[in-house]
Design a protein around this motif. Structure first.
Motif, PDB file in Angstrom:
ATOM      1  N   GLU A  93       0.835  -1.217   0.000  1.00  0.00           N
ATOM      2  CA  GLU A  93       0.000   0.000   0.000  1.00  0.00           C
ATOM      3  C   GLU A  93       0.864   1.259   0.000  1.00  0.00           C
ATOM      4  N   GLU A  94       2.037   1.163   0.619  1.00  0.00           N
ATOM      5  CA  GLU A  94       2.893   2.349   0.717  1.00  0.00           C
ATOM      6  C   GLU A  94       3.617   2.655  -0.596  1.00  0.00           C
ATOM      7  N   ILE A  95       3.706   1.674  -1.477  1.00  0.00           N
ATOM      8  CA  ILE A  95       4.441   1.887  -2.735  1.00  0.00           C
ATOM      9  C   ILE A  95       3.603   2.745  -3.679  1.00  0.00           C
ATOM     10  N   MET A  96       4.187   3.864  -4.108  1.00  0.00           N
ATOM     11  CA  MET A  96       3.440   4.771  -4.980  1.00  0.00           C
ATOM     12  C   MET A  96       3.524   4.267  -6.428  1.00  0.00           C
ATOM     13  N   GLY A  97       2.451   4.468  -7.161  1.00  0.00           N
ATOM     14  CA  GLY A  97       2.456   4.193  -8.605  1.00  0.00           C
ATOM     15  C   GLY A  97       2.460   2.713  -8.964  1.00  0.00           C
ATOM     16  N   ASN A  98       2.410   2.457 -10.259  1.00  0.00           N
ATOM     17  CA  ASN A  98       2.384   1.088 -10.804  1.00  0.00           C
ATOM     18  C   ASN A  98       1.393   0.188 -10.069  1.00  0.00           C
ATOM     19  N   GLU A  99       0.218   0.742  -9.789  1.00  0.00           N
ATOM     20  CA  GLU A  99      -0.757   0.043  -8.941  1.00  0.00           C
ATOM     21  C   GLU A  99      -1.173  -1.305  -9.510  1.00  0.00           C
ATOM     22  N   GLU A 100      -1.282  -1.346 -10.848  1.00  0.00           N
ATOM     23  CA  GLU A 100      -1.762  -2.591 -11.446  1.00  0.00           C
ATOM     24  C   GLU A 100      -0.875  -3.769 -11.028  1.00  0.00           C
ATOM     25  N   THR A 101       0.429  -3.530 -11.120  1.00  0.00           N
ATOM     26  CA  THR A 101       1.371  -4.608 -10.778  1.00  0.00           C
ATOM     27  C   THR A 101       1.360  -4.892  -9.282  1.00  0.00           C
ATOM     28  N   THR A 102       1.390  -3.841  -8.478  1.00  0.00           N
ATOM     29  CA  THR A 102       1.459  -4.097  -7.036  1.00  0.00           C
ATOM     30  C   THR A 102       0.191  -4.796  -6.550  1.00  0.00           C
ATOM     31  N   THR A 103      -0.956  -4.463  -7.142  1.00  0.00           N
ATOM     32  CA  THR A 103      -2.189  -5.148  -6.727  1.00  0.00           C
ATOM     33  C   THR A 103      -2.109  -6.627  -7.107  1.00  0.00           C
ATOM     34  N   ARG A 104      -1.609  -6.894  -8.319  1.00  0.00           N
ATOM     35  CA  ARG A 104      -1.478  -8.290  -8.746  1.00  0.00           C
ATOM     36  C   ARG A 104      -0.569  -9.054  -7.803  1.00  0.00           C
ATOM     37  N   LEU A 105       0.540  -8.406  -7.451  1.00  0.00           N
ATOM     38  CA  LEU A 105       1.494  -9.088  -6.577  1.00  0.00           C
ATOM     39  C   LEU A 105       0.932  -9.292  -5.177  1.00  0.00           C
ATOM     40  N   SER A 106       0.146  -8.321  -4.710  1.00  0.00           N
ATOM     41  CA  SER A 106      -0.381  -8.488  -3.352  1.00  0.00           C
ATOM     42  C   SER A 106      -1.386  -9.642  -3.309  1.00  0.00           C
ATOM     43  N   ILE A 107      -2.049  -9.904  -4.432  1.00  0.00           N
ATOM     44  CA  ILE A 107      -2.944 -11.074  -4.477  1.00  0.00           C
ATOM     45  C   ILE A 107      -2.105 -12.360  -4.450  1.00  0.00           C
ATOM     46  N   PHE A 108      -1.046 -12.358  -5.261  1.00  0.00           N
ATOM     47  CA  PHE A 108      -0.107 -13.510  -5.234  1.00  0.00           C
ATOM     48  C   PHE A 108       0.397 -13.739  -3.816  1.00  0.00           C
ATOM     49  N   ALA A 109       0.778 -12.627  -3.167  1.00  0.00           N
ATOM     50  CA  ALA A 109       1.386 -12.740  -1.840  1.00  0.00           C
ATOM     51  C   ALA A 109       0.431 -13.399  -0.852  1.00  0.00           C
ATOM     52  N   LYS A 110      -0.856 -13.111  -0.991  1.00  0.00           N
ATOM     53  CA  LYS A 110      -1.832 -13.709  -0.070  1.00  0.00           C
ATOM     54  C   LYS A 110      -2.012 -15.189  -0.377  1.00  0.00           C
ATOM     55  N   LYS A 111      -2.096 -15.508  -1.676  1.00  0.00           N
ATOM     56  CA  LYS A 111      -2.388 -16.896  -2.055  1.00  0.00           C
ATOM     57  C   LYS A 111      -1.160 -17.799  -2.040  1.00  0.00           C
ATOM     58  N   GLY A 112       0.010 -17.230  -2.177  1.00  0.00           N
ATOM     59  CA  GLY A 112       1.222 -18.045  -2.295  1.00  0.00           C
ATOM     60  C   GLY A 112       1.377 -18.533  -3.723  1.00  0.00           C
ATOM     61  N   ASN A 113       2.258 -19.527  -3.899  1.00  0.00           N
ATOM     62  CA  ASN A 113       2.530 -20.077  -5.224  1.00  0.00           C
ATOM     63  C   ASN A 113       2.770 -18.998  -6.298  1.00  0.00           C
ATOM     64  N   VAL A 114       3.704 -18.116  -5.994  1.00  0.00           N
ATOM     65  CA  VAL A 114       4.068 -17.033  -6.916  1.00  0.00           C
ATOM     66  C   VAL A 114       4.932 -17.610  -8.040  1.00  0.00           C
ATOM     67  N   PRO A 115       4.760 -17.151  -9.278  1.00  0.00           N
ATOM     68  CA  PRO A 115       5.668 -17.627 -10.327  1.00  0.00           C
ATOM     69  C   PRO A 115       7.035 -16.964 -10.191  1.00  0.00           C
ATOM     70  N   ASN A 116       7.984 -17.393 -10.992  1.00  0.00           N
ATOM     71  CA  ASN A 116       9.235 -16.634 -11.063  1.00  0.00           C
ATOM     72  C   ASN A 116       8.893 -15.294 -11.702  1.00  0.00           C
ATOM     73  N   ILE A 117       9.446 -14.224 -11.190  1.00  0.00           N
ATOM     74  CA  ILE A 117       9.109 -12.910 -11.762  1.00  0.00           C
ATOM     75  C   ILE A 117      10.357 -12.094 -12.118  1.00  0.00           C
ATOM     76  N   ILE A 118      10.159 -11.237 -13.105  1.00  0.00           N
ATOM     77  CA  ILE A 118      11.170 -10.217 -13.428  1.00  0.00           C
ATOM     78  C   ILE A 118      10.452  -8.878 -13.322  1.00  0.00           C
ATOM     79  N   ILE A 119      10.991  -7.967 -12.533  1.00  0.00           N
ATOM     80  CA  ILE A 119      10.443  -6.600 -12.558  1.00  0.00           C
ATOM     81  C   ILE A 119      11.449  -5.726 -13.286  1.00  0.00           C
ATOM     82  N   ALA A 120      10.994  -5.111 -14.373  1.00  0.00           N
ATOM     83  CA  ALA A 120      11.894  -4.285 -15.175  1.00  0.00           C
ATOM     84  C   ALA A 120      11.406  -2.843 -15.157  1.00  0.00           C
ATOM     85  N   GLY A 121      12.326  -1.902 -15.130  1.00  0.00           N
ATOM     86  CA  GLY A 121      11.908  -0.500 -15.174  1.00  0.00           C
ATOM     87  C   GLY A 121      13.038   0.437 -14.814  1.00  0.00           C
TER      88      GLY A 121
END
Ligand SMILES: Nc1ncnc2c1ncn2[C@@H]1O[C@H](COP(=O)(O)OP(=O)(O)OP(=O)(O)O)[C@@H](O)[C@H]1O
Ligand SMILES: [Mg+2]
Length: 348
Positions: free
Chosen positions: A42-70
């Motif tokens: 919630e504290e991270i500003m911007g790029n909400e689409e990605t952070t929301t997706r990741l926060s759902i992953f974080a709750k459910k577990g079983n995250v894929p391998n990820i690359i964050i580029a920028g």
């Protein structure tokens, strides 16, 4: 991550050790970028689409391998650390391996350290995996990246990889295809400003509106830069106002650049040249001047076709500067071409 954790713990200001809070604030060596590194999504500003997706992953577990580029300073490392903390909680220390560009990450490290960590047994709740964080992965050699391919597959039962980089094209295709790629963009001025205001309030910073505008201008969407510039100006001066910010950042003042471009837009080469000469005498590098001319020109209130013509000429000059033509003559040549462009005469 171990490094970051330790640093944050040991560098924290000790309560009651300084005479007054005011003094402790001014003398504290803790950089604000670390003090205010977001701990939750919630504290991270911007790029909400990605952070929301990741926060759902974080709750459910079983995250894929990820690359964050920028681009730099937009929260890539922060996001990965948040994700790992939420996923692993108290097991963070034993279940996370963090390697960044300051660690040796040649083929041997991939073969030994990363493999050994991936083989280690750690008891985790179901749906949770050990995490290997490879920060600034674009600086890993191709050989080391190649060595990573098989490791990523063999240990996929127990281990996930979280990679961060500035340029995803520097990551070899086979690794890209094993990961979900998330792209971060530069932060908007409003997002940088919002965070800067929050921190000013927490740190009791004395500021003016134009001071914060200057911070946002110098940062150009890079939150790390914004916070560093804010802290340096606050440490060096009583008040964060635009004049002080540009002194600290040692950049040509955008108000003067704006005046210079405005003079060009009405064909007044003499007035424009005076400003350029002033910058030159202050010792600014040609590259710093041209970069700032571009930043200012983007938001200049002139007719769109003229702005495009200006940007074209600025681009040409920037190219020449990069190629080594860093003289006042080149810079003056730019001004004359801008004046010509505004008079409507075609430049061949
Ligand atoms: N989106 C953001 N929201 C709030 N703070 C941020 C954000 N992005 C960066 N910061 C601040 O800047 C600091 C550096 O951010 P971070 O290390 O995540 O950048 P990065 O994207 O990994 O950059 P680089 O590409 O240079 O590694 C953070 O500690 C935090 O204080
Ligand atoms: Mg980073």
């Amino acid at each position: 991550m171990a490094d970051t954790c330790e640093m944050m713990e040991t560098d924290s200001p000790q309560p009651g050790t300084s005479k007054s809070t005011e003094v402790s604030k001014k003398t504290s060596n803790l950089p604000w970028i670390e003090k205010y590194r977001p701990q939750t999504f919630e504290e991270i500003m911007g790029n909400e689409e990605t952070t929301t997706r990741l926060s759902i992953f974080a709750k459910k577990g079983n995250v894929p391998n990820i690359i964050i580029a920028g681009p730099p300073g937009v929260g890539k490392t922060t996001t990965i650390l948040c994700l790992a903390k939420i996923l692993l909680g108290s097991a963070f220390k034993e279940a996370v391996l963090e390697l960044n560009a300051s660690n040796d990450r040649g083929i041997d490290v991939v073969r030994n350290k990363i493999k050994m960590f991936a083989q280690q047994k750690v008891t985790l709740p179901p749906g949770r995996h050990k995490i290997i964080i490879l920060d600034e992965v674009d600086s890993m050699t191709e050989g080391a990246q190649q060595a990573l391919r098989r490791t990523m597959e063999i240990y996929s039962n127990t281990t996930r990889f979280a990679l961060a980089c500035n340029y995803s094209e520097k990551i070899i295709e086979p690794i890209q295809s094993r990961c979900a790629i998330l792209r971060y963009t530069k932060l908007s001025d409003a997002q940088v400003l919002a965070r800067v205001i929050q921190i000013c309030q927490k740190e009791n910073v004395n500021y003016t509106e134009d001071g914060l505008e200057a911070i946002v201008f110098t940062a150009q969407g890079d939150m790390r830069q914004a916070l560093n510039n804010l802290q340096s100006t606050h440490n060096g001066f009583d008040i964060v106002k635009s004049e002080n910010v540009f002194k600290v950042c040692d950049e040509p003042h955008p108000m003067l650049i704006k005046e210079m471009l405005k003079s060009c837009s009405v064909g007044d080469i003499r007035k424009a040249y005076k400003v350029m000469e002033h910058f030159w005498n202050l010792g600014y590098a040609a590259e710093d001047i041209i970069k700032n001319i571009f930043k200012v020109c983007k938001n200049l209130d002139i007719e769109e076709p003229l702005k495009l013509a200006f940007i074209k000429e600025i681009g040409i000059t920037h190219k020449r500067i990069v190629e080594g033509l860093t003289t006042l003559v080149q810079m003056s040549g730019l001004l004359s071409r801008l004046c010509i462009a505004s008079s409507g005469v075609e430049i061949s």
